[in-house]
Design a protein around this motif. Sequence first.
Motif, PDB file in Angstrom:
ATOM      1  N   ASP A  19       9.156  15.521 -52.553  1.00 36.81           N
ATOM      2  CA  ASP A  19      10.073  16.638 -52.730  1.00 36.81           C
ATOM      3  C   ASP A  19      11.011  16.694 -51.535  1.00 36.81           C
ATOM      4  O   ASP A  19      10.618  16.397 -50.408  1.00 36.81           O
ATOM      5  CB  ASP A  19       9.307  17.961 -52.807  1.00 36.81           C
ATOM      6  CG  ASP A  19       8.482  18.100 -54.085  1.00 36.81           C
ATOM      7  OD1 ASP A  19       8.668  17.272 -54.993  1.00 36.81           O
ATOM      8  OD2 ASP A  19       7.667  19.038 -54.155  1.00 36.81           O
ATOM      9  N   GLY A  20      12.252  17.082 -51.756  1.00 32.98           N
ATOM     10  CA  GLY A  20      13.180  17.243 -50.649  1.00 32.98           C
ATOM     11  C   GLY A  20      14.594  16.842 -51.002  1.00 32.98           C
ATOM     12  O   GLY A  20      14.940  16.635 -52.163  1.00 32.98           O
ATOM     13  N   LEU A  21      15.387  16.721 -49.970  1.00 35.51           N
ATOM     14  CA  LEU A  21      16.804  16.407 -50.103  1.00 35.51           C
ATOM     15  C   LEU A  21      17.020  14.898 -50.207  1.00 35.51           C
ATOM     16  O   LEU A  21      16.499  14.137 -49.395  1.00 35.51           O
ATOM     17  CB  LEU A  21      17.569  16.948 -48.891  1.00 35.51           C
ATOM     18  CG  LEU A  21      19.068  16.681 -48.845  1.00 35.51           C
ATOM     19  CD1 LEU A  21      19.789  17.432 -49.964  1.00 35.51           C
ATOM     20  CD2 LEU A  21      19.630  17.098 -47.489  1.00 35.51           C
ATOM     21  N   TYR A  22      17.794  14.489 -51.188  1.00 38.18           N
ATOM     22  CA  TYR A  22      18.185  13.088 -51.371  1.00 38.18           C
ATOM     23  C   TYR A  22      19.705  13.015 -51.271  1.00 38.18           C
ATOM     24  O   TYR A  22      20.415  13.906 -51.727  1.00 38.18           O
ATOM     25  CB  TYR A  22      17.744  12.571 -52.744  1.00 38.18           C
ATOM     26  CG  TYR A  22      16.257  12.368 -52.850  1.00 38.18           C
ATOM     27  CD1 TYR A  22      15.706  11.098 -52.750  1.00 38.18           C
ATOM     28  CD2 TYR A  22      15.401  13.445 -53.043  1.00 38.18           C
ATOM     29  CE1 TYR A  22      14.343  10.900 -52.836  1.00 38.18           C
ATOM     30  CE2 TYR A  22      14.028  13.263 -53.129  1.00 38.18           C
ATOM     31  CZ  TYR A  22      13.508  11.987 -53.021  1.00 38.18           C
ATOM     32  OH  TYR A  22      12.154  11.795 -53.099  1.00 38.18           O
ATOM     33  N   GLY A  46       9.048  16.105 -58.994  1.00 40.49           N
ATOM     34  CA  GLY A  46       9.413  14.949 -59.806  1.00 40.49           C
ATOM     35  C   GLY A  46      10.656  15.122 -60.638  1.00 40.49           C
ATOM     36  O   GLY A  46      11.013  14.251 -61.421  1.00 40.49           O
ATOM     37  N   ILE A  47      11.353  16.256 -60.502  1.00 45.84           N
ATOM     38  CA  ILE A  47      12.596  16.457 -61.249  1.00 45.84           C
ATOM     39  C   ILE A  47      13.695  16.871 -60.275  1.00 45.84           C
ATOM     40  O   ILE A  47      13.425  17.381 -59.189  1.00 45.84           O
ATOM     41  CB  ILE A  47      12.450  17.516 -62.364  1.00 45.84           C
ATOM     42  CG1 ILE A  47      12.054  18.866 -61.773  1.00 45.84           C
ATOM     43  CG2 ILE A  47      11.471  17.068 -63.419  1.00 45.84           C
ATOM     44  CD1 ILE A  47      12.087  19.990 -62.787  1.00 45.84           C
ATOM     45  N   ILE A  48      14.930  16.663 -60.681  1.00 49.45           N
ATOM     46  CA  ILE A  48      16.058  17.096 -59.857  1.00 49.45           C
ATOM     47  C   ILE A  48      16.193  18.601 -60.042  1.00 49.45           C
ATOM     48  O   ILE A  48      16.300  19.087 -61.173  1.00 49.45           O
ATOM     49  CB  ILE A  48      17.344  16.348 -60.237  1.00 49.45           C
ATOM     50  CG1 ILE A  48      17.166  14.862 -59.900  1.00 49.45           C
ATOM     51  CG2 ILE A  48      18.542  16.934 -59.509  1.00 49.45           C
ATOM     52  CD1 ILE A  48      18.318  13.990 -60.307  1.00 49.45           C
ATOM     53  N   ALA A  49      16.144  19.321 -58.925  1.00 44.91           N
ATOM     54  CA  ALA A  49      16.139  20.783 -58.955  1.00 44.91           C
ATOM     55  C   ALA A  49      17.529  21.340 -58.699  1.00 44.91           C
ATOM     56  O   ALA A  49      18.396  20.665 -58.150  1.00 44.91           O
ATOM     57  CB  ALA A  49      15.166  21.301 -57.895  1.00 44.91           C
ATOM     58  N   ILE A  63      18.016  26.197 -51.856  1.00 40.99           N
ATOM     59  CA  ILE A  63      18.539  26.781 -50.622  1.00 40.99           C
ATOM     60  C   ILE A  63      17.992  28.192 -50.448  1.00 40.99           C
ATOM     61  O   ILE A  63      17.612  28.607 -49.369  1.00 40.99           O
ATOM     62  CB  ILE A  63      20.087  26.765 -50.614  1.00 40.99           C
ATOM     63  CG1 ILE A  63      20.563  25.320 -50.500  1.00 40.99           C
ATOM     64  CG2 ILE A  63      20.644  27.603 -49.475  1.00 40.99           C
ATOM     65  CD1 ILE A  63      22.047  25.137 -50.699  1.00 40.99           C
ATOM     66  N   GLU A  64      17.902  28.966 -51.550  1.00 37.13           N
ATOM     67  CA  GLU A  64      17.365  30.323 -51.489  1.00 37.13           C
ATOM     68  C   GLU A  64      15.910  30.340 -51.030  1.00 37.13           C
ATOM     69  O   GLU A  64      15.488  31.237 -50.329  1.00 37.13           O
ATOM     70  CB  GLU A  64      17.459  30.990 -52.861  1.00 37.13           C
ATOM     71  CG  GLU A  64      18.891  31.325 -53.266  1.00 37.13           C
ATOM     72  CD  GLU A  64      18.976  31.824 -54.689  1.00 37.13           C
ATOM     73  OE1 GLU A  64      17.924  32.085 -55.324  1.00 37.13           O
ATOM     74  OE2 GLU A  64      20.099  31.974 -55.186  1.00 37.13           O
ATOM     75  N   LYS A  65      15.117  29.326 -51.403  1.00 37.74           N
ATOM     76  CA  LYS A  65      13.709  29.259 -51.040  1.00 37.74           C
ATOM     77  C   LYS A  65      13.526  29.003 -49.553  1.00 37.74           C
ATOM     78  O   LYS A  65      12.536  29.380 -48.966  1.00 37.74           O
ATOM     79  CB  LYS A  65      12.988  28.157 -51.821  1.00 37.74           C
ATOM     80  CG  LYS A  65      12.760  28.492 -53.262  1.00 37.74           C
ATOM     81  CD  LYS A  65      12.001  27.357 -53.925  1.00 37.74           C
ATOM     82  CE  LYS A  65      11.729  27.657 -55.378  1.00 37.74           C
ATOM     83  NZ  LYS A  65      10.967  26.577 -56.001  1.00 37.74           N
TER      84      LYS A  65
END
Length: 103
Positions: free
Chosen positions: A43-46, A91-94, A100-102
Amino acid sequence: MKLAAGDSNATLSVSGPNGFYVRAFSESGSPSIDLIRSGGTADGLYRYEVTAASSETKTTVKPMDNGRGGADDATEKVAVSTSGSFYANGGIIADQAKMIEKN
């Protein structure tokens, strides 16, 4: 970036968490990458970058004699590129705004 019909030699590069990096190339058409199959499961920024040669040409400054019986071409293809980022979560593009809100 949507590749135009005459675009060629496209490269898609994606980098992400934990040193993840993958690249795909296509001489014609759009390259694609399956993040999961390529090991991009964190999970994270790509971040991604797409580069290609457009069908548009430009004149070079000065053709150079390459020593092979004539000058190099006086034109070259114009490069096109774009880049950006996305978040993967579970596992999905969010949705980037929700991620950013989280944080």
